[in-house]
Design a protein around this motif. Structure first.
Motif, PDB file in Angstrom:
ATOM      1  N   GLU A   1       3.878 -11.859   6.894  1.00  0.00           N
ATOM      2  CA  GLU A   1       3.311 -10.699   7.591  1.00  0.00           C
ATOM      3  C   GLU A   1       4.434  -9.838   8.169  1.00  0.00           C
ATOM      4  O   GLU A   1       5.516 -10.345   8.497  1.00  0.00           O
ATOM      5  CB  GLU A   1       2.371 -11.143   8.711  1.00  0.00           C
ATOM      6  N   PRO A   2       4.184  -8.522   8.323  1.00  0.00           N
ATOM      7  CA  PRO A   2       5.181  -7.633   8.934  1.00  0.00           C
ATOM      8  C   PRO A   2       5.349  -7.958  10.413  1.00  0.00           C
ATOM      9  O   PRO A   2       4.376  -8.265  11.112  1.00  0.00           O
ATOM     10  CB  PRO A   2       4.573  -6.239   8.750  1.00  0.00           C
ATOM     11  N   VAL A   3       6.598  -7.900  10.890  1.00  0.00           N
ATOM     12  CA  VAL A   3       6.862  -8.184  12.298  1.00  0.00           C
ATOM     13  C   VAL A   3       7.561  -7.026  13.011  1.00  0.00           C
ATOM     14  O   VAL A   3       7.647  -7.017  14.229  1.00  0.00           O
ATOM     15  CB  VAL A   3       7.709  -9.464  12.442  1.00  0.00           C
ATOM     16  N   GLN A   4       8.065  -6.036  12.253  1.00  0.00           N
ATOM     17  CA  GLN A   4       8.725  -4.886  12.873  1.00  0.00           C
ATOM     18  C   GLN A   4       8.808  -3.760  11.851  1.00  0.00           C
ATOM     19  O   GLN A   4       8.738  -3.992  10.639  1.00  0.00           O
ATOM     20  CB  GLN A   4      10.126  -5.274  13.354  1.00  0.00           C
TER      21      GLN A   4
ATOM     22  N   ARG B   1      15.064 -15.722   6.654  1.00  0.00           N
ATOM     23  CA  ARG B   1      13.719 -15.672   7.218  1.00  0.00           C
ATOM     24  C   ARG B   1      13.018 -14.338   6.975  1.00  0.00           C
ATOM     25  O   ARG B   1      11.799 -14.286   6.775  1.00  0.00           O
ATOM     26  CB  ARG B   1      13.781 -15.954   8.726  1.00  0.00           C
ATOM     27  N   HIS B   2      13.779 -13.233   6.982  1.00  0.00           N
ATOM     28  CA  HIS B   2      13.154 -11.911   6.986  1.00  0.00           C
ATOM     29  C   HIS B   2      13.518 -11.080   5.756  1.00  0.00           C
ATOM     30  O   HIS B   2      14.656 -11.107   5.292  1.00  0.00           O
ATOM     31  CB  HIS B   2      13.544 -11.149   8.246  1.00  0.00           C
ATOM     32  N   LEU B   3      12.512 -10.357   5.285  1.00  0.00           N
ATOM     33  CA  LEU B   3      12.670  -9.438   4.169  1.00  0.00           C
ATOM     34  C   LEU B   3      12.583  -8.011   4.701  1.00  0.00           C
ATOM     35  O   LEU B   3      11.645  -7.659   5.409  1.00  0.00           O
ATOM     36  CB  LEU B   3      11.568  -9.671   3.131  1.00  0.00           C
ATOM     37  N   LEU B   4      13.576  -7.188   4.368  1.00  0.00           N
ATOM     38  CA  LEU B   4      13.582  -5.783   4.764  1.00  0.00           C
ATOM     39  C   LEU B   4      13.173  -4.945   3.559  1.00  0.00           C
ATOM     40  O   LEU B   4      13.808  -5.014   2.505  1.00  0.00           O
ATOM     41  CB  LEU B   4      14.972  -5.371   5.254  1.00  0.00           C
ATOM     42  N   VAL B   5      12.104  -4.158   3.724  1.00  0.00           N
ATOM     43  CA  VAL B   5      11.545  -3.391   2.615  1.00  0.00           C
ATOM     44  C   VAL B   5      11.557  -1.916   2.975  1.00  0.00           C
ATOM     45  O   VAL B   5      11.021  -1.506   4.012  1.00  0.00           O
ATOM     46  CB  VAL B   5      10.093  -3.835   2.305  1.00  0.00           C
ATOM     47  N   ASN B   6      12.158  -1.111   2.116  1.00  0.00           N
ATOM     48  CA  ASN B   6      12.146   0.337   2.309  1.00  0.00           C
ATOM     49  C   ASN B   6      10.941   0.951   1.614  1.00  0.00           C
ATOM     50  O   ASN B   6      10.679   0.659   0.439  1.00  0.00           O
ATOM     51  CB  ASN B   6      13.419   0.952   1.732  1.00  0.00           C
TER      52      ASN B   6
ATOM     53  N   LEU C   1      10.036  -4.870   8.327  1.00  0.00           N
ATOM     54  CA  LEU C   1      10.584  -6.222   8.407  1.00  0.00           C
ATOM     55  C   LEU C   1       9.441  -7.210   8.243  1.00  0.00           C
ATOM     56  O   LEU C   1       8.494  -7.203   9.020  1.00  0.00           O
ATOM     57  CB  LEU C   1      11.289  -6.424   9.749  1.00  0.00           C
ATOM     58  N   ILE C   2       9.550  -8.073   7.220  1.00  0.00           N
ATOM     59  CA  ILE C   2       8.479  -9.016   6.896  1.00  0.00           C
ATOM     60  C   ILE C   2       8.978 -10.437   7.077  1.00  0.00           C
ATOM     61  O   ILE C   2      10.066 -10.791   6.602  1.00  0.00           O
ATOM     62  CB  ILE C   2       7.990  -8.803   5.450  1.00  0.00           C
TER      63      ILE C   2
ATOM     64  N   GLN D   1       0.790  -1.230   0.000  1.00  0.00           N
ATOM     65  CA  GLN D   1       0.000   0.000   0.000  1.00  0.00           C
ATOM     66  C   GLN D   1       0.822   1.280   0.000  1.00  0.00           C
ATOM     67  O   GLN D   1       0.295   2.357   0.259  1.00  0.00           O
ATOM     68  CB  GLN D   1      -0.954   0.021   1.220  1.00  0.00           C
ATOM     69  N   VAL D   2       2.123   1.174  -0.285  1.00  0.00           N
ATOM     70  CA  VAL D   2       2.977   2.351  -0.356  1.00  0.00           C
ATOM     71  C   VAL D   2       4.129   2.030  -1.305  1.00  0.00           C
ATOM     72  O   VAL D   2       4.536   0.869  -1.415  1.00  0.00           O
ATOM     73  CB  VAL D   2       3.505   2.743   1.047  1.00  0.00           C
ATOM     74  N   ARG D   3       4.619   3.051  -1.998  1.00  0.00           N
ATOM     75  CA  ARG D   3       5.674   2.805  -2.979  1.00  0.00           C
ATOM     76  C   ARG D   3       6.946   2.308  -2.294  1.00  0.00           C
ATOM     77  O   ARG D   3       7.358   2.795  -1.251  1.00  0.00           O
ATOM     78  CB  ARG D   3       5.979   4.079  -3.765  1.00  0.00           C
ATOM     79  N   LEU D   4       7.574   1.289  -2.921  1.00  0.00           N
ATOM     80  CA  LEU D   4       8.754   0.657  -2.365  1.00  0.00           C
ATOM     81  C   LEU D   4      10.011   1.183  -3.057  1.00  0.00           C
ATOM     82  O   LEU D   4       9.978   1.570  -4.227  1.00  0.00           O
ATOM     83  CB  LEU D   4       8.669  -0.860  -2.541  1.00  0.00           C
ATOM     84  N   THR D   5      11.133   1.153  -2.340  1.00  0.00           N
ATOM     85  CA  THR D   5      12.400   1.550  -2.956  1.00  0.00           C
ATOM     86  C   THR D   5      13.365   0.362  -3.016  1.00  0.00           C
ATOM     87  O   THR D   5      13.677  -0.132  -4.093  1.00  0.00           O
ATOM     88  CB  THR D   5      13.036   2.726  -2.221  1.00  0.00           C
ATOM     89  N   SER D   6      13.802  -0.149  -1.874  1.00  0.00           N
ATOM     90  CA  SER D   6      14.780  -1.235  -1.894  1.00  0.00           C
ATOM     91  C   SER D   6      14.307  -2.408  -1.042  1.00  0.00           C
ATOM     92  O   SER D   6      13.443  -2.259  -0.171  1.00  0.00           O
ATOM     93  CB  SER D   6      16.139  -0.751  -1.381  1.00  0.00           C
ATOM     94  N   ILE D   7      14.911  -3.592  -1.306  1.00  0.00           N
ATOM     95  CA  ILE D   7      14.608  -4.790  -0.514  1.00  0.00           C
ATOM     96  C   ILE D   7      15.906  -5.543  -0.242  1.00  0.00           C
ATOM     97  O   ILE D   7      16.864  -5.457  -1.015  1.00  0.00           O
ATOM     98  CB  ILE D   7      13.609  -5.727  -1.227  1.00  0.00           C
TER      99      ILE D   7
END
Length: 579
Positions: free
Chosen positions: A478-481, A458-463, A471-472, A445-451
């Protein structure tokens, strides 16, 4: 391959899918919880009371198991006799021996007399207690599956077929699983059977793997989980590290004292500036071994730097436009550069020579990741027809996903399972890299820049361009942080994991600052003045938790460490004066 539900996995969160790491099958009569000799038969009355608030029997049994694990069999026996506590009951030992000796009839008979923890003990109970929620039918299936595979290994195909039809099929109604087991009947060679089933035979680790799997279904009151004391000690260390705000120690914490890192050791000091780039620098990335740094940007060149001297090794100039992304091979011998001139190029790091110039895309190449095999890599582009393509190091196209969305950034998990693409809009597309199928898609629901993906896969970091990094959990989907405090509205701002044990999240910002958060708590640990006007990328050295690099629109690369390291970088005559 074995179905996920049936595949044994290492207990207690260890990384190997087998117990004890042994390559040869020891005598079953000489094992206790998969280690050493069975330690039972105590002869002394048990002491009462607690041990500093802990249950005395639990502590003692853990010590007996740990001593046995480490090979101190006499000491384990002595503790058992002195304390009056046994590691496990004779019935549990009998079940263990039946599994390790391949006495499947005995194992199933003992399992038939087991009760579920919390149930009332009946006349037919034999003392084997299963964990709450344990599925006896599934436990029988695992045992019979091992029996089936061993019969195939022994070339007793008719008997194996009977087991499949009369013993396995009535227990498990997963058609796909049963069809897979049926297909194993066609294996002509033992090597083919083992390869297809991902199973190493009766005299490999398979029986220990089976025992490890079954042990998780048995109540710990009668059968301790494997290496339980070691697991508890690991948890203690992990909790202390997670609570250390300035964690910067590369070695495992000692058990002798509480863990605490000093703030003075944390890399908050700009100890060096590199100004070889004439224009904006868009990305910096350390090699996997931390011995080199690559930088790229608007100036149509990529520079490979030596670490820790930070002298240029190579200038990769064969680009017709700015370079927005670089990717090191896993062994750091090659690097891929992704250019706005719509080409990706493969370079030899040692010589600085261009090895391959890949086919031109219709739009700029934005990103690249290397497959775990080290022989292929995946490029992402803003091209809507060929935006996600896998290539060999020889420049041959291996696979084209033929996606309909653009790819602005890519990330691949170190275990080779996940390939994640961001589309430059609001979506992340998560692919199973093994099957190449799209597992799921998330609209954030918001524009992404980097991953980027964590080292534990285990975790994906999305800017996000709203100044929040998320942190997904890739498994839970699901997001966790989340981490807030930077600005990212118009340009590609990169956030990555870093520090000792990847304890931190670090990000650049359009306002030029560098933000470092504690990964677990999301606490903003420090905010540094980085570049003017914007800080585009940061990279933490994977081999040195006290060293990271940043770059920005000012054309500079800044090296960050602590004051203890400042003199080291002054020696190359580029030091930044201290206060």
């Amino acid at each position: 391959m074995l179905a996920d539900a049936d595949r044994p996995v290492a207990s207690n969160g260890t990384s190997k899918p087998y117990a004890n790491g042994k390559s040869q099958r020891p005598s079953a009569s000489a094992t206790a919880n998969g280690t050493g000799k069975t330690v039972n038969g105590s002869s002394k009355a048990r002491q009462t009371g607690t041990y500093h608030g802990h249950d005395r029997e639990e502590v003692t049994r853990l010590l007996i198991q740990a001593l046995s694990d480490m090979g101190y069999q006499s000491a384990a026996q002595s503790v058992s006799q002195e304390s009056g506590f046994e590691l496990e009951s004779p019935m549990v030992a009998a079940f263990r021996n039946a599994i390790l000796e391949g006495d499947w009839a005995e194992a199933e008979e003992l399992l038939s007399g087991a009760i579920i923890s919390g149930d009332r003990v009946g006349e037919k109970s034999n003392g084997l207690v299963l964990a709450y929620g344990a599925d006896i039918k599934m436990m029988r299936f695992w045992i019979r599956q091992q029996k089936f595979l061993e019969l195939l290994e022994q070339k007793q195909t008719p008997r194996a077929l009977v087991v499949l039809r009369t013993e396995l099929t009535p227990l498990y109604q997963d058609t796909q699983k049963l069809h897979f087991l049926s297909s194993l009947l066609m294996c002509q060679k033992t090597e083919d059977l083992k390869s297809k089933a991902e199973w190493d035979g009766a005299y490999g680790d398979s029986r220990h793997i089976l025992l490890s799997q079954l042990s998780r279904c048995i109540s710990p009151s009668v059968m301790l989980p494997e290496h339980r004391l070691a697991t508890l000690l690991t948890q203690v260390k992990t909790n202390q590290v997670e609570g250390c705000v300035w964690h910067s120690c590369a070695t495992s914490p000692s058990l002798y004292a509480d863990h605490l890192c000093e703030r003075s050791q944390f890399p908050t000091e700009n100890v060096l500036e590199l100004d070889e780039h004439d224009e904006q620098v868009w990305q910096v990335v350390f090699s996997h071994d931390g011995s080199k740094l690559a930088s790229c940007g608007q100036g149509k060149q990529v520079i490979i730097w030596d670490v820790p001297s930070f002298t240029p090794l190579h200038y990769l100039r064969d680009h017709d436009d700015g370079v927005g992304n670089v990717a090191w091979s896993w062994d750091d011998s090659m690097i891929v550069t992704c250019c706005r001139d719509r080409h990706a190029r493969l370079w030899d790091v040692n010589s600085g020579q261009c090895l391959r110039k890949l086919d031109r895309c219709q739009e700029p190449v934005t990103s690249c990741v290397w497959a775990a095999d080290g022989q292929t890599f995946v490029t992402g582009a803003l091209d809507k027809t060929h935006g996600l393509v896998q290539w060999s190091i020889h420049g041959e196209k291996v696979y084209d996903w033929n996606i309909s969305h653009r790819v602005e950034d890519l990330a691949i998990s170190p275990d080779g399972r996940w390939l994640v693409a961001s589309d430059g809009a609001t979506n992340v597309h998560v692919y199973n890299f093994v099957t190449r199928e799209l597992e799921y898609q998330m609209d954030l629901q918001v524009r992404l820049t980097s991953i980027s993906i964590s080292q534990n896969s285990r975790h994906l970091l999305v800017n996000h361009n709203n100044g929040i990094a998320q942190l997904i959990d890739l498994i839970l989907r699901e997001p966790v942080q989340s981490y807030a405090g930077f600005t990212s509205q118009n340009f590609m701002i990169r956030s990555v994991f870093g520090g000792a044990d990847e304890s931190f999240v670090i990000s650049g910002s359009e306002d030029g600052s560098i933000n470092i958060w504690h990964k677990g708590s999301a606490q903003l640990v420090v905010k540094l003045n980085g570049h003017i006007p914007g800080c585009n990328s940061v990279s933490w050295n994977p081999a040195d938790p006290c060293l990271f690099a940043s770059c920005g629109d000012d054309g500079k690369i800044k090296i960050w460490s602590n004051n203890d390291r400042r003199s080291q970088y002054h020696n190359v005559n580029r030091g930044v004066d201290g206060p």
